[in-house]
Design an enzyme around this catalytic site. Sequence first.
Site, PDB file in Angstrom:
ATOM      1  N   GLN A  75       0.817  -1.213   0.000  1.00 11.53           N
ATOM      2  CA  GLN A  75       0.000   0.000   0.000  1.00 11.53           C
ATOM      3  C   GLN A  75       0.855   1.269   0.000  1.00 11.53           C
ATOM      4  OE1 GLN A  75      -3.146   0.112  -0.484  1.00 11.53           O
ATOM      5  NE2 GLN A  75      -3.874  -1.938   0.009  1.00 11.53           N
ATOM      6  N   HIS A 113      -1.114  -4.857  -9.124  1.00 12.18           N
ATOM      7  CA  HIS A 113      -2.456  -4.360  -9.410  1.00 12.18           C
ATOM      8  C   HIS A 113      -2.894  -3.206  -8.514  1.00 12.18           C
ATOM      9  CE1 HIS A 113      -4.918  -6.220  -6.111  1.00 12.18           C
ATOM     10  NE2 HIS A 113      -3.819  -6.925  -6.004  1.00 12.18           N
ATOM     11  N   THR A 128       7.941 -19.967 -15.284  1.00 13.03           N
ATOM     12  CA  THR A 128       8.217 -19.144 -16.457  1.00 13.03           C
ATOM     13  C   THR A 128       7.913 -17.684 -16.120  1.00 13.03           C
ATOM     14  OG1 THR A 128       7.585 -20.946 -17.903  1.00 13.03           O
ATOM     15  CG2 THR A 128       7.550 -18.743 -18.851  1.00 13.03           C
ATOM     16  N   CYS A 139      -9.655  -8.673   1.147  1.00 14.23           N
ATOM     17  CA  CYS A 139      -9.288 -10.055   1.425  1.00 14.23           C
ATOM     18  C   CYS A 139      -9.947 -10.590   2.689  1.00 14.23           C
ATOM     19  CB  CYS A 139      -7.778 -10.184   1.542  1.00 14.23           C
ATOM     20  SG  CYS A 139      -6.969  -9.703   0.020  1.00 14.23           S
TER      21      CYS A 139
END
Lengths: 374, 389
Positions: free
Chosen positions: A179, A199, A235, A320
Amino acid sequence: MIYLDYSATTPVLEEVLDSYVKVTRDFIGNANSLHNLGVKSKDLMLKATRQVASCLGCEFNEIIYTSGASESNSTAIKGVAFKYQSRGKHIITSKLEHKSVLETMDFLESKGFEITYVPLLKDGSVNLVELEKLIREDTILVSIAAVNSEVGYKAPLKTIRQVINKKNKKVIFHSDMTQALGKCKFSLKDVDLASFSSHKIYAPKGLGVLYKRSSLEIEPLIYGLTDNCPYRGGTPALPLIVSFAKALRIATETMEFNIKKVEKLKNMLENGLKEAEIHVNSNNTCVPHIFNLSLLKIKSETFVRALEKENIFISTNTACSSLEASTILKALYDDKNINTTSIRISISPYTSESEINSFIDAFYRTYDSLLLKR
Amino acid sequence: MKLIMIKYAELTTKKDNRNYFINTLVKNIESALFEFDPIIEKDYFRMFVKVDESVLDECVLRLTKVFGIHEVTIASFIEDKSIDSICSKAKNLICSGVSFKVETNRSDKTYQINSMDVSRTVGGYLLKNVSNLKVDVHSPEVHLNIEIRKEGVYLYKNGLKGSGGYPTGTLGKAVLMLSGGIDSVVAGYLTMKRGVKLDFLYFESLPHTSLEARKKVVELASVLKKYGNDGKLYVVPFTKIQESIYRDLDNQYMITIMRRMMYRIAEKFAKKNKSLAIVNGESIGQVASQTLTSIRVVNDVTNYPIIRPLASFDKLEIMDIARKIGSYDISILPYEDCCTIFVPTHPVINPNIEHVYSEEKKFDFSLIDEAIDNIFSVDLEKDEKDDYL
């Protein structure tokens, strides 16, 4: 639509999305491959990583890509715990932390680690005197978020580092900076490990970064290691990495200007809600992007759903753990009316003044309609 | 706008063609500061570059990398030549607690006060008005210069040391045999310092060497670009030649003969490319192919000028320069180049030239022309990857 839940996640900037699409199309090679397509991808990855490192203020080999801040937090904490358990099994954290930190701590506790939560002062800051007392010879890790995700409290990382060093220089210091990124200044020199998420800064979901001081070794969480990814198998998600690097560059370049803009919006919001019968939880040690208040007489969930009818989106505590009482507020206030009625309004530099004004109007309207009993 | 003053390096020893050197330096500075729109004023003794304050530090840093400059200094200019105005400007330039010396130069001889008196007056004023100053005429921490000229007064303190040498390009063009190692790029740097512009020649043995190795060379060439070289990188497809040497010729002489082939190609390329010399990173005795006997046998294929700036440098000295110019970290990346594949266990240290002649009879020399015909250039210009970021 008025979106005021930017601390949960952010929309992707058009130019960042553009990079994501182009890289997905133009770079099909696996950065771990030997052939030219792989080399091209690795090249771009290195370039992006250099850019990330320079924005964050570290070296490029100190960047580890993960799937998000939750993985970064888990990797950091478990990675230190399992690597250094022979040195000691004591870990210090706080109630300011994100679920991914707190639950990792619970897990470690079940595996025989001793977890201590540092007490907080009334203003939400870490009690440094107590912290100093808690650090012992067998303490291996301190994990404290740079900015709390619910209320926005900023932690004084530099001072915490000094307090740690005073008692036991061997203690590793991890900070969840998810944050803080793009919202306030920080220095990676103060910590050994730091978690970030893509994000939260207008880049796509699915990428996190763990900063790891180059001289520190940790146990990897995910194996399948390569030269490219020596601490996290898999990857490399090149399109995500490049979009993150671009979003981070934009965030870094515009940070000072953006902070001023958000401060102005937050002051508007705070003044606008002055007349309401609420308890404001955010204070001046918080980042301006997060404004947390308790409705006192209305359940937070009900209020969030009611606002949604007006096409306004905010959240209860963090996305969350939306349905639980707030851990942080529980730690600070013994008042059930405060810690079960909190809502979080998170503002972005892309928020407009008229959006804030509409929100304030809707707030009073919804508040009055839900308040059945005076 | 801020003022940067540039003092010329060795070109000051030139007389009749001095303007040629200065004009080339102007061009090189323009290209180094390209995106900052500098305003450049030159005269016979120094140059002034005016840039926006926000880019001042970056410009100063870039100028310290341009050859032909002895010193880069941030200067102040005042039109008001009165002693009061000089004093108050000087006060702004000096901070408390340092040892200092004032030196005045009065090219405007109509100015009423002589240089010594200006220095004395300003020095006295500073001692009175800035706390804890100390005069030290021998080794002062701050050397404050005052230049009184017709158009006004320039004030400046000690600046940053420039890279020295001659402006790149003033002394013609040469070809650098560039590998991915530590030495050749340093050799290129030292040659550029003497005013020589470089094109780069890289010998590549795909698939025995990797594209990463080529990328490394591109990066090394780009390091030199920062020092004001706009040369191109040419890649020689060297695979067939190396394979033929490995397959058909005396293995002990592999490296010696390979070097001879490289010299042959470099010479032909240099002539075609209008380059006046070949530059490489050979250092006496460093490896088997660089003993004096080997150098003589290898050099035997050409009478073109071969410049070996590192001939008498120690490896550690070379590494120091590599670190200074920022090539070291690139050079030590672990990709094999054509000099490290196909290495005999015991390369010959004192090759016999007659034996070389008889061995080379087995070699098909049309491969050399074929390699030259297939030389291609790699762009060092803009990296298109930046668009994504």
